[in-house]
Design a protein around this motif. Structure first.
Motif, PDB file in Angstrom:
ATOM      1  N   THR A 861      43.332  34.951  33.123  1.00  0.00           N
ATOM      2  CA  THR A 861      44.017  36.030  32.398  1.00  0.00           C
ATOM      3  C   THR A 861      44.698  35.525  31.133  1.00  0.00           C
ATOM      4  N   ARG A 879      44.237  40.811  35.949  1.00  0.00           N
ATOM      5  CA  ARG A 879      45.692  40.898  35.761  1.00  0.00           C
ATOM      6  C   ARG A 879      46.362  41.549  36.961  1.00  0.00           C
ATOM      7  N   LYS A 880      45.742  42.608  37.474  1.00  0.00           N
ATOM      8  CA  LYS A 880      46.307  43.284  38.642  1.00  0.00           C
ATOM      9  C   LYS A 880      46.321  42.348  39.847  1.00  0.00           C
ATOM     10  N   VAL A 883      49.212  39.920  39.436  1.00  0.00           N
ATOM     11  CA  VAL A 883      50.509  40.539  39.755  1.00  0.00           C
ATOM     12  C   VAL A 883      50.681  40.663  41.263  1.00  0.00           C
ATOM     13  N   LEU A 929      51.060  37.444  26.750  1.00  0.00           N
ATOM     14  CA  LEU A 929      51.022  38.638  27.608  1.00  0.00           C
ATOM     15  C   LEU A 929      50.933  38.242  29.082  1.00  0.00           C
ATOM     16  N   ALA A 930      50.097  37.251  29.361  1.00  0.00           N
ATOM     17  CA  ALA A 930      49.921  36.829  30.753  1.00  0.00           C
ATOM     18  C   ALA A 930      51.209  36.194  31.294  1.00  0.00           C
ATOM     19  N   GLN A 932      54.259  36.574  30.152  1.00  0.00           N
ATOM     20  CA  GLN A 932      55.316  37.595  30.216  1.00  0.00           C
ATOM     21  C   GLN A 932      55.148  38.468  31.459  1.00  0.00           C
ATOM     22  N   SER A 933      53.898  38.832  31.756  1.00  0.00           N
ATOM     23  CA  SER A 933      53.633  39.624  32.961  1.00  0.00           C
ATOM     24  C   SER A 933      54.088  38.872  34.200  1.00  0.00           C
ATOM     25  N   GLU A 936      57.951  38.879  34.275  1.00  0.00           N
ATOM     26  CA  GLU A 936      58.478  40.201  34.654  1.00  0.00           C
ATOM     27  C   GLU A 936      58.256  40.468  36.134  1.00  0.00           C
ATOM     28  N   THR A 937      57.122  40.001  36.646  1.00  0.00           N
ATOM     29  CA  THR A 937      56.858  40.175  38.077  1.00  0.00           C
ATOM     30  C   THR A 937      57.871  39.375  38.889  1.00  0.00           C
ATOM     31  N   SER A1020      62.296  38.472  27.567  1.00  0.00           N
ATOM     32  CA  SER A1020      61.955  39.316  28.724  1.00  0.00           C
ATOM     33  C   SER A1020      62.855  38.997  29.909  1.00  0.00           C
TER      34      SER A1020
END
Length: 1777
Positions: A861, A879-880, A883, A929-930, A932-933, A936-937, A1020
């Motif tokens: 990702t 990505r899902k 997460v 983006l990866a 940060q995701s 955030e998770t 973030s």
């Protein structure tokens, strides 16, 4: 008379007619005809009673109430509605005593409006009545009798809200216990109202025929009748029994007339329905009355059963049942066989005509009430009844409506149960009836249902099952206590039913082409019989309960039914109503039928290979999995396959022994039959076979189950079958428990592992992964990984781990593939599996293989799709998955960041990517983006005190060595901007030219990537607010301040790079988008950040110093927290001796220091300069001194003198420090910087302390300046070096300061200077400067041809350009540039000017704005001189030309214009006039359009400077070349639609036309608006100087262009231009003999008055609104002594001059006056244009005809000859010689 007259507000006095009525009443007593103010019929009820003394009573009513009550009698419904609502609110608000005053009049008004036609009025009336009742309470009692009749009717209103409101008012008035008493009190009055309405009133008596339409009258009558009938019922139901008896006589009067019984046949359904409700009520509450009227009651009810209107049918059948139960001899009044039953049969056959849900629940009570004389002969009656009833299922409505069908079926079965219970005797007749009911009714009904899915889904099967259970109970099969006399009969009944059912089933099943739906129906029926509790009966079918009293019927002895039997019958009916099936069918018949059907199926499957029979067998075994069924199947199988032994021998001894060992018939059936069916090739549907497997497994032990399933697993079946088996095994806990050993076992585990390896083969063929079969395989893998029960995996943990390892290995391989397009489906499947696994399995990531799999997914990702070749959808899936995996990982309570774990490995991998991989913008975005995701998770899942997030971010951060390495790898081009803008002194040698060439790359430096990612992550995470100290915040990131400092450094680097090239600009845009463009100040305490920035600035200097400066400025720390800054350095002494980095820091901090600190620095620096021989860093000391001087530090003149003397000493002893006549390319940066600092000091002296300088010091300064300029001119080729550029720039700046000093200084200052200084400057130095400075930009343009090259010395051009703007015109005219001429170039200019134009004009197109603006300013100075040369050259031209003469403006300028026109046309192609072309500032297009507009601005300056006669020739040239035409079209594409000056508020009116244009060479702000402003300026100059040509162009354009141009000009240009023209007339210094000119600015008029002797002329010149596009109007004023014709000629001439001459109004008037003067002097008019002076070239008539001697203008003659194609005199027509 007064219809439209407004009544005075509050005027409640009666009108004149009312007063007349009162007068009559007083004088004559009672006046019956006058009620209120109306004299109409008495039905129109006024509120004032017509009795004597009305005025006294009237005075008791409140005035407001009087007004409202009057409104209630108005005709308009809306008025009445509002009045009623107002009355209700007034009742609620006013005192009780006031409201009580209304009561005497309310009853009459209520009786009228409660039956109003408008239903809203009726509803509002009842609501208002409720408010009245609540207010007056017991005071209502005296008026109750007059109200109660209509109140009762209102409670039965057909409009439900009105009825409900009336009932609510009634409940408010009387509690439930008092209601019967109240009604009893008023019963006579109520009955009077009801009696009158039902028997007396008609539609015409209830409403006025003259004022109410017939339709409305009829509707009201029907409503009143309906309400009255319902009122009778309500009265009967509410009255006590004693009052009912007392009312019987009155009721007899009500029901005895024939009109009452006609309501049963009324055309309106509501009336008929209400009538039957009254009949039911009479039967219930007044049975004696009904017996009396039986002759009319029975036919009225029983003969109307064919009335199936939805409104009528329910009350009708209620009445039927009431009549049958009340009137025992009813059939003596009605012929059942002729009148009643035929209608009933028709009704049943038609399925109740769509009303089965209301009708059919009444059939069983009806049947129970029919006496024997009606039902004899019983067999025929029952046959007809049930045949008709079941035939109703075929009706259209029953076939489409499940509820209708269900009602019919329910009625049929219930009636059948009742009929059989009613016929349980041994007699032959009853036996025939029973047989008929079973064989001819029940079984055909079931037969019909088996082929009809809608009937199967209905209640039939459950009802039949309940009936069978009931029969079994009566047959004694349920072991219940108590004997039954009819056991034998019910045994036979059951036997007959099952035999018939068996034959029915055989008929369906014993057929090769059996209907699958029918077979499914058979299975459903058997299943319901076995498990009735599984079928959910439809709730909510509310059946109207009918009270049935099974009293002892008279004459029942004939049927042989005793009283006890009747009681039993009543009990049985009750049971039928309420009985629920408490168990399933218990008889052996059911299992027998099932076995027979199963055997039949097996035969067909074996012999005919029938798939539909196999499906039927599956359905049967699903409900009946007993040992007996399987035993029967195995026995049958043995009979069918006698050759089985031979086949078994062929299959091998081991199989034979296994089969022999099998004692369990279910196992035998599975192994011998089902397994064989599963293994058949080509079989697509296997769901039913899997169900058979599990049906058989119900009869097996756990060991047998494991053995069989292992056997099936190893048979090599399709994976889809294994998937179905596992899914079925997980369907319920019991099955899962029995299959647990198999699921956890090694057999299944090994098979699944093999499957995973087969699916994940990478490098071979990928088609297997995309085939339909593999979909089942992936689903299977997903299922076994994700399905967990009681936190235990479905399969063995060992095998789960191995499968995950395989998936991880496969994903790892895809990362290395160059083209993953063909492997995408495989990755997609792995994604689905992993997603399901991560999201559904608790603690799934405790397996190491699972963490590795998650890391690989995360890595995929984070990489750009151009590397991984994955599609958008697949990337979204990954990505899902990531997460889901991280959430699952972190939710585990014991998880921590450990070496080798997911978070640890992911952080190190990301850091490695940042530091080593060169990323482009897209790759950086994806990576950020990866990450940060992921952050955030973590943040969303982690507990607030969890250290996971902090540990992860800490691992991402580089250490100090890594930061230093990647920071030093940043390109050094940032130095150029702060160096050349004098913000920073940088001494570092970059001798190589290639260093300054920024190689355009698509890759970002690692430092920028790391800053962006860490900044975004910290932003973030938002782990700590800025005002907390590190110690105060447990989750504070330890290295965050370093990261924030590095981010600020990166932002400053981008800023100093001026966001160039494009990748740096894109990076900064990315930071802005992420909210990082200002840094992350709020994340770190200010003092900490300031400290680290200062430390790095002192250690490294350079860009760190600029970063520190920017941080201080952006946070305004100098004003808000200067103490914190001062604490950084303590005292200025700490920064001495100055090193390079300390000097940078000092330059930054100096403006924030106190005056005392700066004075200390000045002293230290001055000491270092004066003691230069002992000081190693003289340059640093000069720099520090300059810093202090620029910060306005006061310095004594002696100190300045000492410093200047020291520098003059250097001139003698250290001349090499000054670099005179040196090769600057060999000089070091330090040497150049020292010279530059000396220049800066001298510039400061000139600006701030010129009086300090003595004569020899001025000589030193001026001579040094000239020597440096000469050095600069000799080193043009070395200008790629930023330090050489700085040298030239500072020299040019010194020249500018000197020019400003000598030209702008106050006179007092110049007087203090040496007397000869000004003269030397003017006579010697200016020429010396500009003789070297003027060629410099030309040489630079020749040496550096590509302006976009990073080496291009743009700053030098800017500085030199500013210096050149001060050049005197004389220096330009007498320039010493190398001669440059062009062949065949026509010119009247001197050689020097021509050379200047030829040299400079082409540079207008050079793509460097400073050079373009410089050239414009130089040429703008010489433009006014050029027309003089054309004038001189034109004086010798004769006027004998046959053609109008035209003259070209300067040829070099026109050639530039021609080149620009083509470029602009290509740039602006596709843009329509009036649209706004967006041009990127400083682009190639910008430079081209800028050069074009500057050339035109020069041309317009040239034109304006020209005399009138030359202007005509120039304009004619422009007209013929169409240059102006093209310019205007281009302008309307470049000028903005709304040319508002930027930076103004919305209310200001400043535009680009009202504000002057500043074309500064060194302009930095507003460059983006410059082109628009310049375009507007050129357009304004054009319409001002060439109005006639613009007008001509405008008139020649198409309508759309004309409209756009006019609209724009009127809005923005005309007001400004008109005002300027008028003001120029006001301020004009031009005077005319014998003519005065005045202006009126408000009216936009100019008045010219001409007077000679006795002649007086006044002309009014009116400017149009769209000036100058529209023609100027010349109007006649006063005139004296001039002939009319001559007057008209002069007016026409002036109009012509003003319209066609390119100049101002004053110039046009001067021309006209000249013309008139010539006329008075005796010069004759030209007889072609009737003017003395020619309108365009201003010549006199000189060409004379030899015949008539008349003179003409040569231009007029030329036009005459060319247009007429003749060469004759216009006057005498003779040949013109």
């Amino acid at each position: 008379m007064g219809k439209n007259k407004q009544r005075t507000k509050g005027n409640v006095r009666p009108s004149s007619s009312g007063r007349a009525a009162e007068l009559l009443a007083r004088e004559s007593g009672v006046v019956p005809g006058f009620v209120g103010f109306s004299s109409s019929v008495t039905t129109e009820l006024g509120y004032v009673p017509a009795v004597h003394g009305a005025e006294e009573i009237d005075s008791m009513v409140d005035a407001d109430f009087r007004l409202v009550l009057r409104k209630l009698s108005k005709r308009d419904a809306v008025t009445r509605l509002k009045a009623v609502q107002e009355f209700g609110s007034m009742c609620q608000e006013r005192d009780a005593e006031v409201v009580k005053g209304v009561l005497p009049y309310w009853s009459r008004i209520y009786c009228k409006i409660s039956v109003d036609h408008d239903r809203r009025v009726r509803e509002a009336t009842q609501q208002a009545f409720e408010q009245l009742v609540l207010k007056v309470r017991r005071s209502l009692a005296p008026f109750l009798k007059s109200l109660m009749g209509h109140w009762m009717v209102a409670q039965c209103d057909t409009y439900t809200p009105a009825a409900s409101a009336a009932c609510q008012a009634f409940h408010a008035a009387f509690p439930p216990s008092k209601q019967p008493e109240a009604l009893s009190f008023c019963r006579e009055e109520i009955l009077n109202v009801l009696h009158d309405t039902l028997l007396k009133d008609t539609a015409d008596t209830l409403s006025d025929p003259q004022s109410v339409p017939e339709e409305e009258r009829e509707a009201k009558y029907v409503r009143m009748v309906t309400s009255s009938l319902l009122g009778v019922k309500r009265l009967l139901s509410l009255l006590p029994q004693t009052d009912r008896t007392a009312l019987e006589e009155r009721l007899t009067h009500l029901i005895s007339p024939g009109k009452f019984w006609k309501y049963g046949k009324h055309k309106t359904p509501q009336v008929r329905g209400a009538f039957f409700e009254v009949v039911s009520a009479l039967c219930e509450y007044a049975p004696g009355l009904v017996h009396t009227e039986a002759v009319r009651v029975c036919p009225a009810v029983l003969l109307c059963i064919d009335d199936t209107d939805p409104v009528v049918l329910p009350p009708l059948w209620e009445a039927v049942l009431h009549v049958l139960s009340t009137i025992t001899d009813c059939w003596t009044h009605v012929n059942a066989r002729k009148g009643f039953l035929p209608k009933l049969w028709v009704l049943l056959k038609e399925g109740g005509k769509g009303m089965a849900t209301a009708l059919h629940p009444n059939l069983m009570p009806l049947m129970s009430q029919l006496p024997q004389e009606v039902t004899d002969p019983a067999l025929d009656f029952y046959t007809t009844f049930f045949t008709s009833l079941i035939l109703g299922l075929s009706s259209e409505r029953a076939m489409t409506s499940p509820s209708e069908s269900a009602a019919i079926v329910t009625a049929a079965v219930e009636c059948l149960r009742y009929s059989i219970l009613h016929n349980t005797e041994e007699g032959e007749d009853q036996k025939e009836i029973r047989i008929m009911l079973i064989s001819q009714q029940l079984l055909p009904l079931l037969d019909r249902a088996l082929g009809n899915p809608s009937l199967q889904n209905g209640p039939l099967f459950l009802l039949v099952t309940e009936m069978l259970v009931s029969w079994e109970k009566k047959a004694g099969l349920h072991d219940e206590v108590g004997s039954n006399d009819c056991e034998e009969i019910f045994h036979r009944l059951l036997a007959d039913f099952w035999e018939g059912l068996r034959l029915l089933f055989v008929r369906y099943a014993d057929n090769e082409d059996a209907d699958p739906k029918a077979l499914e129906g058979v299975a459903t029926l058997l299943q319901v019989m076995c498990y009735p509790e599984r079928v959910s009966r439809k709730q909510g079918q509310k059946k109207k309960s009918v009270k049935i009293c099974f009293s002892e019927p008279e004459g029942e002895e004939k049927s042989g039914v005793e009283r006890d039997d009747v009681e039993k019958l009543a009990q049985s009916v009750s049971e039928l109503r309420h009985e629920k099936a408490v168990g399933s069918v218990k008889t052996w018949h059911l299992e027998e039928v099932v076995c027979q059907q199963a055997q039949l199926c097996l035969v067909y499957v074996t012999e005919k290979n029938s798939e539909r029979h196999l499906l039927f067998l599956s359905l049967l075994l699903r409900s009946f999995h007993t040992q007996r069924v399987f035993t029967m199947l195995v026995e049958l199988d043995d009979k069918i396959t006698k050759e089985g032994e031979q086949r078994q021998q062929e299959e091998g001894e081991q199989r034979q022994q296994e089969v022999d060992a099998l004692k369990n018939p279910a196992m035998r059936f599975l192994l011998e039959r089902v397994v064989v069916w599963l293994a058949e090739k080509g079989r697509t549907e296997t769901d039913h076979l899997v169900e058979v497997v599990f049906s058989a497994l119900y009869c097996c032990s756990r060991q047998e189950t494991t053995r069989i399933l292992n056997h099936i697993t190893t048979m090599g079946l399709q994976w889809g079958i294994i998937l179905q088996i596992i899914q079925r095994a997980c369907a319920d806990p019991e099955t899962l428990k029995s299959c647990g050993d198999w699921l956890k076992g090694s057999v299944l585990g090994e098979q699944l592992l093999g499957l995973a390896e087969q699916l994940c083969k990478v490098g071979g063929s990928y088609s297997s992964a995309t085939s339909p079969k593999s979909n089942h395989s992936w689903t299977l893998i997903s299922l076994v990984l994700s399905q967990h029960h009681n936190n235990e995996p479905l399969i063995g943990e060992v095998y789960m781990g191995k499968i995950l390892e395989k998936l991880h290995a496969t994903l790892s391989e895809t990362k290395g593939l160059s083209d993953a397009g063909n492997i995408e489906p495989l990755v997609s499947f792995i994604c689905d599996v992993a997603s399901t696994f991560f999201s559904s399995v608790q603690d799934c990531l405790l397996l190491a293989s699972a963490e590795e799999l998650l890391l690989t997914v995360f890595q995929l990702t984070t990489q750009d799709q151009s590397h991984t070749h994955l599609s958008d959808s697949l990337l979204g899936k990954l990505r899902k998955v990531c997460v889901a995996g991280v959430q699952s990982l972190v939710q585990h309570s014991g998880y921590e960041v450990r070496e080798g774990g997911f978070l640890y490995s992911a952080a190190l991998w990301v850091k490695n990517q940042l530091l080593t991989a060169s990323l482009d913008i897209k790759s950086l975005q994806v990576l950020v983006l990866a990450v940060q995701s992921l952050v955030e998770t973590l943040k969303s899942v982690c507990h607030q005190d969890s250290p996971l997030l902090v540990q992860f971010i800490s691992l991402l951060m580089p250490n100090q060595l890594e930061w230093t390495r990647i920071r030093q790898a940043l390109p050094p081009q940032w130095v150029k901007s702060p160096l050349l803008s004098s913000r920073l002194q940088v001494v570092c040698d970059y001798p190589c030219m290639d260093v300054w060439k920024f190689k355009v790359s698509t890759r970002l430096p690692a430092h920028l990537c790391a800053c962006a990612l860490l900044g975004r992550v910290a932003h973030s995470a938002a782990v700590a607010p800025g005002d907390q100290q590190e110690a105060d915040c447990p989750s504070y990131l330890p290295n965050l301040k370093c990261t924030v400092a590095e981010l600020l450094y990166a932002i400053e680097w981008c800023k100093e790079m001026e966001y160039s090239p494009a990748i740096v600009s894109a990076y900064h845009s990315l930071l802005t988008e992420w909210g990082l463009s200002k840094g992350l100040h709020d994340q770190v305490p200010m003092k900490n950040l300031l400290e680290i920035l200062y430390t790095r600035s002192v250690e490294d200097g350079g860009l760190w110093s600029l970063t520190l400066e920017n941080y201080i400025q952006s946070n305004n720390l100098a004003a808000t927290d200067d103490v914190a800054i001062r604490m950084l350095y303590g005292s200025p002494d700490s920064l001495f001796p100055v090193s390079q980095s300390r000097l940078s820091t000092l330059q930054v901090l100096c403006p924030t220091m106190t005056k005392e600190e700066r004075e200390t620095l000045t002293a230290l620096a001055t000491a270092g300069i004066i003691n230069w021989q002992e000081n190693n860093d003289v340059c640093g000391c000069v720099s520090v001194l300059l810093c202090c001087l620029k910060a306005d530090t006061p310095v004594q003149e002696e100190v300045l003198q000492a410093v200047l003397a020291t520098m003059m000493e250097w001139r003698n002893s250290k001349e090499d420090w000054f670099l005179f006549s040196s090769d600057l390319s060999k000089a070091s940066a330090a040497q150049l910087i020292l010279t530059v600092e000396i220049m800066r000091f001298l510039s400061w002296m000139v600006t701030h302390s010129p009086t300090v300088l003595a004569g020899n010091q001025w000589d030193f300064l001026l001579c040094s300046m000239l020597a440096w300029l000469e050095t600069a001119s000799d080193n043009v080729s070395g200008l790629w070096n930023p330090w050489v550029q700085l040298f030239v720039c500072e020299n040019a700046a010194l020249i500018v300061k000197l020019n400003q000093f000598f030209t702008l200084s106050p006179p007092g200052v110049l007087e203090t200077l040496p007397p000869e200084l000004a003269g030397e400057w003017r006579d010697f130095f200016i020429e010396g400067i500009y003789s070297q400075l003027l060629p410099l930009p030309i040489e630079i343009a020749d040496a550096f041809t590509e302006p976009d090259d990073p080496l291009f010395p743009l700053a030098v051009l800017q500085s030199v350009g500013v210096a050149l703007t001060y050049v005197p015109v004389q220096q330009l005219s007498q320039n010493s540039l190398p001669a440059r001429f062009i062949a065949n170039q026509k010119t009247n200019l001197p050689e020097t000017l021509q050379t200047l134009l030829n040299t400079l004009c082409p540079l207008l197109l050079f793509k460097a704005r400073p050079l373009q603006i410089t050239v414009y300013h130089l040429l703008d100075k010489v433009m006014p001189q050029l027309p003089e040369c054309d004038g001189e050259g034109d004086s010798n031209k004769s006027d004998d030309d046959t053609e109008e003469p035209c003259l070209s403006p300067p040829a070099p300028l026109m050639s530039v214009l021609a080149a620009c026109e083509e470029l602009c046309e290509s740039i602006l192609t596709g843009v329509q006039v009036g649209e706004f072309a967006v041009v990127q500032p400083l682009s190639v297009e910008y430079s081209c359009i800028l050069g074009y507009l500057l050339a035109w601005k020069l041309l317009l300056t040239f034109f304006k400077s020209s005399p009138s006669h030359l202007r005509v020739q120039y304009s004619l040239y422009l007209k013929r070349s169409r240059s102006l035409h093209k310019l205007l079209l281009h302008l309307f594409k470049v000028m903005p639609e709304n040319p508002v000056y930027p930076g103004q508020g919305a209310e200001t009116k400043d535009t680009f036309f009202t504000e002057s244009l500043s074309l500064a060479v060194d302009k930095r702000d507003g460059v983006q608006w410059e082109l628009h402003h310049l375009a507007c300026s050129v357009y304004y100059s054009t319409v001002q100087d060439l109005p006639a040509m613009v007008r001509l162009w405008w008139n020649s354009q198409e309508k759309r262009v004309c409209t756009a141009v006019e609209k724009f000009t009127i809005k923005y240009v005309s007001p400004v231009l008109s005002a300027q023209e008028i003001s120029s007339v006001h301020s004009s210094t031009q005077t005319f003999d014998s003519m005065t000119v005045k202006a009126r600015s408000a009216a936009r008029e100019v008045i010219a008055t001409y007077s000679v002797d006795d002649i007086f002329i006044e002309l009014v010149i009116q400017l149009p609104q769209n000036y100058p596009l529209g023609s100027i109007m010349v109007e006649s004023g006063r005139r004296v002594g001039v002939a009319v014709q001559q007057w008209r000629n002069w007016m026409l001439q002036l109009s012509t001059y003003l319209t066609h001459q390119n100049g101002s109004i004053m110039e046009g008037l001067a021309l006209w006056k000249n013309n008139v003067d010539k006329r008075f002097e005796g010069v004759e008019d030209c007889m072609i244009c009737f003017s003395v002076i020619h309108g365009s070239n201003y010549s006199l008539p000189k060409k004379a005809c030899r015949t008539c001697k008349k003179k003409f203008h040569s231009a007029c003659l030329y036009k005459w000859f060319t247009s007429s194609n003749k060469s004759t005199c216009p006057l005498c027509r003779e040949t013109f010689f």
